[in-house]
Write a protein that holds these residues in place. Sequence first.
Motif, short mmCIF file in Angstrom:
data_model
loop_
_atom_site.label_atom_id
_atom_site.label_comp_id
_atom_site.label_asym_id
_atom_site.label_seq_id
_atom_site.Cartn_x
_atom_site.Cartn_y
_atom_site.Cartn_z
N ALA A 99 0.83 -1.20 0.00
CA ALA A 99 0.00 0.00 0.00
C ALA A 99 0.87 1.26 0.00
O ALA A 99 0.63 2.20 -0.76
CB ALA A 99 -0.94 -0.01 1.20
N LEU A 100 1.89 1.27 0.84
CA LEU A 100 2.79 2.42 0.89
C LEU A 100 3.57 2.59 -0.40
O LEU A 100 3.75 3.71 -0.89
CB LEU A 100 3.73 2.29 2.09
CG LEU A 100 3.05 2.49 3.44
CD1 LEU A 100 3.88 1.90 4.56
CD2 LEU A 100 2.76 3.97 3.67
N VAL A 101 4.04 1.48 -0.97
CA VAL A 101 4.77 1.54 -2.24
C VAL A 101 3.87 2.08 -3.34
O VAL A 101 4.26 2.97 -4.11
CB VAL A 101 5.33 0.14 -2.62
CG1 VAL A 101 5.81 0.10 -4.06
CG2 VAL A 101 6.47 -0.25 -1.67
N MET A 133 -5.84 9.94 -6.11
CA MET A 133 -4.66 9.86 -5.26
C MET A 133 -5.05 9.96 -3.79
O MET A 133 -4.55 9.21 -2.95
CB MET A 133 -3.66 10.95 -5.62
CG MET A 133 -2.43 10.96 -4.73
SD MET A 133 -1.37 12.38 -4.97
CE MET A 133 -2.42 13.70 -4.41
N LEU A 134 -5.97 10.88 -3.48
CA LEU A 134 -6.41 11.03 -2.09
C LEU A 134 -7.11 9.76 -1.58
O LEU A 134 -6.94 9.37 -0.42
CB LEU A 134 -7.31 12.25 -1.94
CG LEU A 134 -6.62 13.60 -2.16
CD1 LEU A 134 -7.64 14.73 -2.16
CD2 LEU A 134 -5.53 13.83 -1.12
N LEU A 135 -7.89 9.12 -2.45
CA LEU A 135 -8.53 7.86 -2.06
C LEU A 135 -7.49 6.77 -1.80
O LEU A 135 -7.62 5.98 -0.87
CB LEU A 135 -9.53 7.41 -3.13
CG LEU A 135 -10.81 8.24 -3.20
CD1 LEU A 135 -11.62 7.84 -4.45
CD2 LEU A 135 -11.64 8.05 -1.94
N VAL A 136 -6.46 6.72 -2.64
CA VAL A 136 -5.39 5.75 -2.42
C VAL A 136 -4.69 6.03 -1.10
O VAL A 136 -4.40 5.11 -0.33
CB VAL A 136 -4.39 5.74 -3.61
CG1 VAL A 136 -3.15 4.95 -3.27
CG2 VAL A 136 -5.06 5.18 -4.86
N LEU A 137 -4.42 7.30 -0.82
CA LEU A 137 -3.78 7.65 0.45
C LEU A 137 -4.67 7.27 1.63
O LEU A 137 -4.17 6.78 2.65
CB LEU A 137 -3.44 9.15 0.48
CG LEU A 137 -2.37 9.58 -0.53
CD1 LEU A 137 -2.17 11.11 -0.48
CD2 LEU A 137 -1.05 8.86 -0.32
N ALA A 138 -5.98 7.44 1.49
CA ALA A 138 -6.91 6.99 2.55
C ALA A 138 -6.83 5.47 2.70
O ALA A 138 -6.83 4.95 3.81
CB ALA A 138 -8.34 7.43 2.22
N GLY A 139 -6.73 4.77 1.58
CA GLY A 139 -6.59 3.31 1.61
C GLY A 139 -5.32 2.89 2.32
O GLY A 139 -5.30 1.91 3.07
N ASN A 144 -2.86 0.16 6.80
CA ASN A 144 -1.80 0.15 7.80
C ASN A 144 -2.28 0.40 9.23
O ASN A 144 -1.67 -0.07 10.18
CB ASN A 144 -0.71 1.17 7.43
CG ASN A 144 0.19 0.63 6.35
OD1 ASN A 144 0.99 -0.25 6.58
ND2 ASN A 144 0.03 1.14 5.13
N TYR A 145 -3.38 1.15 9.38
CA TYR A 145 -3.82 1.53 10.73
C TYR A 145 -5.29 1.24 10.99
O TYR A 145 -5.80 1.55 12.06
CB TYR A 145 -3.57 3.03 10.98
CG TYR A 145 -2.12 3.39 10.83
CD1 TYR A 145 -1.20 3.00 11.79
CD2 TYR A 145 -1.68 4.12 9.74
CE1 TYR A 145 0.14 3.32 11.66
CE2 TYR A 145 -0.34 4.45 9.59
CZ TYR A 145 0.56 4.05 10.55
OH TYR A 145 1.88 4.37 10.42
N GLY A 146 -6.00 0.65 10.04
CA GLY A 146 -7.44 0.39 10.17
C GLY A 146 -7.80 -0.45 11.36
O GLY A 146 -8.85 -0.24 11.98
N ASP A 147 -6.97 -1.42 11.71
CA ASP A 147 -7.27 -2.29 12.85
C ASP A 147 -7.28 -1.52 14.17
O ASP A 147 -7.94 -1.91 15.12
CB ASP A 147 -6.27 -3.44 12.94
CG ASP A 147 -6.45 -4.44 11.82
OD1 ASP A 147 -7.55 -4.47 11.23
OD2 ASP A 147 -5.50 -5.20 11.55
N ARG A 148 -6.58 -0.41 14.21
CA ARG A 148 -6.54 0.41 15.43
C ARG A 148 -7.82 1.22 15.60
O ARG A 148 -8.07 1.77 16.67
CB ARG A 148 -5.33 1.34 15.40
CG ARG A 148 -4.03 0.58 15.43
CD ARG A 148 -2.86 1.51 15.41
NE ARG A 148 -1.64 0.72 15.26
CZ ARG A 148 -0.47 1.23 15.06
NH1 ARG A 148 -0.32 2.53 14.97
NH2 ARG A 148 0.59 0.46 14.94
#
Length: 151
Positions: A99-101, A133-139, A144-148
Motif C-alpha cells: 500500500a505504501l509503495v 490519489m487522495l482515495l489511495v492515500l486513505a486506503g 496500515n492503521y485500520g485495525d486500530r
Amino acid sequence: MPLYYVLAFAIGVLLPLQTAINSNLRAQLGDSVLLATMVSFGVGALTMALLALCSGERPGLQALSQLQWWQFSGGLLGAAIVAGSILLAPRIGLAGMTALVVGGQLCASLLFDRYGFLGLAERALTTPRVLGMLLVLAGILLVNYGDRLRA
C-alpha cells in the motif's frame, strides 16, 4: 489497449509475490538482505541476457556507449527497491508495504506525468486524478492503521 491494463494489473499481482519469494530467500541466506538482493538480481540478469540473445536484439548493444550516466541508474534504483522490499515486508507485512509503495508510486507518477519527466508525455493533473490519489492515500491509512480504529 485494455490488454495493457490487464498486463499492468498482472505486474501488480507479481510484485508482492516477488517480495514474498525474496523475503523467504533472505531467511534462507542467513537473514542477509544484500545477499538475497544479489541472488535475485543475478537470476534476473541471466534471464534477461538469455532473452536478449534469443530475441536477436544484439545490435542495440552498440548504443550502450552513447548512453548518459543517469540512464544506468535504473538498475541501481531497482536494486534499492528490491532490497528495501526484502527488508520491509517481514517487518510491516506485504499489504502494508505494498500500500505504501503504491501510494509513493502514484504520488511521484502524477508529478512525473504533469511535467513530462525525462521526456515522458505530459498529462494534466486533473481533479479526478487528485481525488483518486487522495482515495489511495486513505486506503494506505486503512490498510496500515485500520485495525486500530476498532475500539
